[in-house]
Design an enzyme around this catalytic site. Structure first.
Site: not given
Ligand code: URA
Length: 434
Positions: A82, A161, A168, A183, A187
């Site tokens: 990620h 999320d 947000r 967040s 996931k």
């Protein structure tokens, strides 16, 4: 405790307990707190931050807000990657097939672009027919057949999320370390992986503008990831200038395919090889840096990584002919140029401005509902450290006509500086956490 008491506690700098964090996330998931109270707590967290322990509890509560995928029927260590997001960051498109070609099982749940940053799902959707909304059984089948699969977050995975991210985005509370940590990791953990390569971007094109804040975020993600049982390698990489030379959805698919054929730009290639090597090591396929890197380079050179990409496209309903014939991807009607007006070296190039210009062209979205145009984007012909003469093209603007190209031209003309001496450039990989 009531919502008001929890908000007040955080507003005054207190540390929230496990029960309070669970109550908050349950309320978000069930919709029992009005949005103004959720937003107030988000803003309180933004200003007061959270301890690593609170971020860990928040992550766990968010994982449990929905379903966790069960990948146990697949053999081996499941490794994902990620990035916190940047401009021209198409690493995932290269990395998933590259690591899969080395034997790693790569389940990737990716996101969409917002603001100046691009998103992997939008890039994949520029491939005609490519389906990112896979059901769990389709995701598992793709992983079994190909070794890698890329899909969007479903409504059942970490639903808290999804709701929090939406709020947000409109309450200016995105750039907050514990919220980013929870967040991302909620996931990833819900996706059922066992290991993660985490790329924290640092510089104008990313959330973290300086190394101190990037390091703090990287350390928090690493600590919370490990405490949740993930094997995790975290690196901090440079996002002052765009990564590679293409920014925009189908252009980035083309650059990713070039990289998979060994013809990619050097910065993108370097980062993909490094992160693929880490994935191979996390999967336990090779332990030494040298052997793992050799395996990755062989997968690139032999064409196996490109073949994996082709297989993945086909498996997910996309047109595999784009691999040999990229003209089948969406193409913009016009190309405009931004040129250099003096001789010298490109001293710096502002990734944020390039990302904003791409968004104005239609390659990205200002609000989550906006539609994007897969064909438009920017080719960065000259990068920091490269020599230019007057009239040399610094950027190509791929556009569909209308006023957006003029806006992008003005923005891009301001995005770089030329000087007579070559600049001292920061390295691409700024730090690797131990
Ligand atoms: N990416 C995410 O998934 N969440 C954030 O909060 C920031 C980047």
């Amino acid at each position: 405790m009531s919502a008001v008491e929890i908000i007040r506690k955080k507003r005054d700098g207190g540390t929230l307990s496990e029960g309070e964090i669970q109550e908050f996330i349950e309320a978000v998931t069930k919709g029992t707190w009005p949005e103004y109270q959720v937003s107030a707590l988000l803003m309180a967290i933004f200003f007061r931050s959270m301890t690593t322990e609170e971020a860990l509890l928040l992550t766990r509560a968010m994982v449990h807000s929905g379903k966790t995928l069960d990948l146990s029927s697949l053999p081996g260590t499941k490794v994902d990657k990620h990035s916190t997001g940047g401009v021209g960051d198409k690493v995932s498109l290269v990395l998933a097939p590259l690591a899969a070609a080395c034997g790693v099982v790569v389940p990737m749940m990716s996101g969409r672009g917002l603001g100046h940053t691009g998103g992997t799902l939008d890039k994949l959707e520029s491939i005609p027919g490519f389906k990112v909304n896979l059901k769990e059984d389709e995701f598992l089948a793709a992983l079994k057949n190909v070794g890698c699969a890329m899909m969007g977050q479903t409504k059942d995975v970490a639903p808290a999320d999804k709701m929090l991210y939406g709020l947000r985005d409109v309450t200016a509370t995105v750039e907050c370390m514990p919220l980013i940590t929870a967040s991302i990791l909620s996931k990833k953990i819900a996706e059922g992986i066992s290991a993660l390569v985490m790329d924290v971007k640092c510089g104008s094109g990313s959330f973290m503008k300086n190394i101190a804040s990037a390091r703090q975020l990287a350390e928090m993600i690493q600590a919370v990831g490990k405490a949740n049982g993930l094997q995790i390698r975290t690196l901090i990489t440079n996002m002052e200038a765009p990564l590679g030379r293409m920014v925009g959805n189908s252009l980035e698919v083309i650059e990713a395919m070039n990289t998979l054929q060994g013809n990619g730009p050097s910065d993108l290639t370097e980062l993909c090889i490094l992160q693929a090597r880490m994935m191979v090591q996390l999967a336990g396929i090779e332990s030494s840096d040298a052997k793992a890197e050799l395996l990755v380079k062989r997968a690139l050179k032999s064409g196996q990584a490109l073949d994996k990409f082709r297989e993945m496209v086909k498996q997910q309903g996309g047109d595999p002919r784009i691999v040999d014939d990229p003209t089948r991807l969406p193409v913009a009607k016009h190309i405009a140029k931004v040129t250099a007006n003096s001789e010298g070296y490109i001293l710096e190039q502002d990734a944020y401005t390039v990302g904003q210009a791409a968004m104005k062209l239609g390659a990205g979205r200002e609000t989550a509902e906006q539609k994007i145009d897969p064909a438009v984007g920017i080719v960065v012909c000259k990068k920091p450290g490269e020599k230019v003469k007057p009239g040399d093209t610094v950027y190509e603007i791929h556009h569909q006509g209308g006023g957006a190209a003029t806006t992008a031209t003005l923005m891009l003309a301001m995005s770089f500086r030329i000087g007579s001496q070559p600049p001292k450039l920061d390295p691409l990989v700024l730090e690797i956490l131990e």
